[in-house]
Design an enzyme around this catalytic site. Structure first.
Site, PDB file in Angstrom:
ATOM      1  N   ASP A  11       1.070  -1.290  -0.137  1.00 32.90           N
ATOM      2  CA  ASP A  11      -0.120   0.107   0.060  1.00 32.90           C
ATOM      3  C   ASP A  11       0.791   1.279   0.017  1.00 32.90           C
ATOM      4  O   ASP A  11       1.902   1.487   0.605  1.00 32.90           O
ATOM      5  CB  ASP A  11      -0.879  -0.116   1.148  1.00 32.90           C
ATOM      6  CG  ASP A  11      -2.076   1.024   1.124  1.00 32.90           C
ATOM      7  OD1 ASP A  11      -3.341   0.717   0.963  1.00 32.90           O
ATOM      8  OD2 ASP A  11      -2.102   1.976   1.142  1.00 32.90           O
TER       9      ASP A  11
ATOM     10  N   ASN B 243     -12.667  -3.024   2.582  1.00 37.11           N
ATOM     11  CA  ASN B 243     -13.808  -1.775   2.748  1.00 37.11           C
ATOM     12  C   ASN B 243     -14.805  -1.800   1.593  1.00 37.11           C
ATOM     13  O   ASN B 243     -14.527  -1.875   0.275  1.00 37.11           O
ATOM     14  CB  ASN B 243     -12.994  -0.432   2.765  1.00 37.11           C
ATOM     15  CG  ASN B 243     -11.832  -0.401   3.965  1.00 37.11           C
ATOM     16  OD1 ASN B 243     -12.675  -0.786   5.157  1.00 37.11           O
ATOM     17  ND2 ASN B 243     -11.025   0.169   3.736  1.00 37.11           N
TER      18      ASN B 243
ATOM     19  N   HIS C 163     -10.277  -4.864  -3.376  1.00 36.37           N
ATOM     20  CA  HIS C 163      -8.967  -5.164  -2.827  1.00 36.37           C
ATOM     21  C   HIS C 163      -9.078  -5.547  -1.085  1.00 36.37           C
ATOM     22  O   HIS C 163      -9.791  -5.163  -0.494  1.00 36.37           O
ATOM     23  CB  HIS C 163      -8.102  -4.144  -2.859  1.00 36.37           C
ATOM     24  CG  HIS C 163      -8.660  -2.525  -2.447  1.00 36.37           C
ATOM     25  ND1 HIS C 163      -9.497  -2.060  -3.114  1.00 36.37           N
ATOM     26  CD2 HIS C 163      -8.314  -2.106  -1.275  1.00 36.37           C
ATOM     27  CE1 HIS C 163      -9.903  -1.002  -2.451  1.00 36.37           C
ATOM     28  NE2 HIS C 163      -9.324  -0.957  -1.219  1.00 36.37           N
TER      29      HIS C 163
HETATM   30  P1  5GP Z   1      -9.610   1.648   0.228  1.00 30.93           P
HETATM   31  O1  5GP Z   1      -9.607   2.841   1.115  1.00 30.93           O
HETATM   32  O2  5GP Z   1     -10.354   1.711  -1.038  1.00 30.93           O
HETATM   33  O3  5GP Z   1     -10.153   0.639   1.104  1.00 30.93           O
HETATM   34  O4  5GP Z   1      -8.209   1.346   0.228  1.00 30.93           O
HETATM   35  C1  5GP Z   1      -7.592   1.866  -0.784  1.00 30.93           C
HETATM   36  C2  5GP Z   1      -5.858   1.822  -0.780  1.00 30.93           C
HETATM   37  O5  5GP Z   1      -5.366   1.699  -1.897  1.00 30.93           O
HETATM   38  C3  5GP Z   1      -5.646   2.836   0.357  1.00 30.93           C
HETATM   39  O6  5GP Z   1      -4.971   1.963   1.666  1.00 30.93           O
HETATM   40  C4  5GP Z   1      -4.553   3.607  -0.392  1.00 30.93           C
HETATM   41  O7  5GP Z   1      -3.191   4.116   0.212  1.00 30.93           O
HETATM   42  C5  5GP Z   1      -4.301   2.530  -1.558  1.00 30.93           C
HETATM   43  N1  5GP Z   1      -3.762   3.155  -2.742  1.00 30.93           N
HETATM   44  C6  5GP Z   1      -4.333   4.403  -3.343  1.00 30.93           C
HETATM   45  N2  5GP Z   1      -3.708   4.676  -4.550  1.00 30.93           N
HETATM   46  C7  5GP Z   1      -2.721   3.780  -4.736  1.00 30.93           C
HETATM   47  C8  5GP Z   1      -1.580   3.455  -5.567  1.00 30.93           C
HETATM   48  O8  5GP Z   1      -1.655   4.099  -6.577  1.00 30.93           O
HETATM   49  N3  5GP Z   1      -0.653   2.647  -5.200  1.00 30.93           N
HETATM   50  C9  5GP Z   1      -0.773   1.955  -4.192  1.00 30.93           C
HETATM   51  N4  5GP Z   1       0.275   0.949  -3.988  1.00 30.93           N
HETATM   52  N5  5GP Z   1      -1.597   1.901  -3.288  1.00 30.93           N
HETATM   53  C10 5GP Z   1      -2.610   2.993  -3.441  1.00 30.93           C
END
Ligand code: 5GP
Ligand code: ZN
Length: 134
Positions: A50, A107, A120
């Site tokens: 992440d 989430n 994810h």
């Molecule tokens: P969500 O909030 O949708 O459950 O999680 C999305 C996750 O993706 C977040 O923890 C965020 O830090 C991660 N994330 C968002 N954009 C990128 C990216 O471009 N690369 C990586 N490696 N992680 C990302």
């Protein structure tokens, strides 16, 4: 006025859901069009770090296929989802957090804080995790 061939391509791309794919950062990571620290990948899924870790170990497991969330119709994706769970276990073992403990989180939609609309699984570990989560 757009040439017919361009219109045809755009219509085809739209029909195939590719417009969504072009705009999806996790589809771009899966296609190696956007850099990420990838720890594992196979035909069906990937594991990468992440970008904004919330724990010393914070990995994401994603399917290559664009699935928006658990709210999609996943009747035909049971094997893929099961496979992703085995990949979670493998990643946890490789990171050395399987014995100390780790948490997986998916989430889904606004109140859970989903920000990337490509399914994810978060793997969090390497520190004491509070319960219940905030
Ligand atoms: P969500 O909030 O949708 O459950 O999680 C999305 C996750 O993706 C977040 O923890 C965020 O830090 C991660 N994330 C968002 N954009 C990128 C990216 O471009 N690369 C990586 N490696 N992680 C990302
Ligand atoms: Zn996607």
């Amino acid at each position: 006025m757009l040439p017919f061939a361009v219109k045809k391509f755009l219509f085809y791309a739209y029909k195939k859901g590719m417009m969504k794919m072009f705009g999806c950062i996790f589809c771009q990571i899966a296609a190696h069009r956007k850099p990420a620290k990838i720890l594992y990948e196979d035909e069906d899924c990937l594991v990468f770090q992440d970008i904004n870790p919330k724990a010393p170990i914070h990995l994401l497991v994603i399917p290559r296929k664009h699935i928006t969330s658990l709210n999609d119709n996943l009747e035909n994706d049971k094997e893929l989802l099961g496979h992703m769970m085995t990949v979670v276990g493998r990643a946890a073992r490789e990171q050395g957090i399987d014995q100390s403990g780790y948490r997986i989180v998916i989430n889904t939609n606004a109140e859970a804080g989903q920000t990337v609309f490509h399914l994810h699984i978060h793997i969090l570990g390497g520190r004491m995790l509070r319960w219940p989560p905030g």
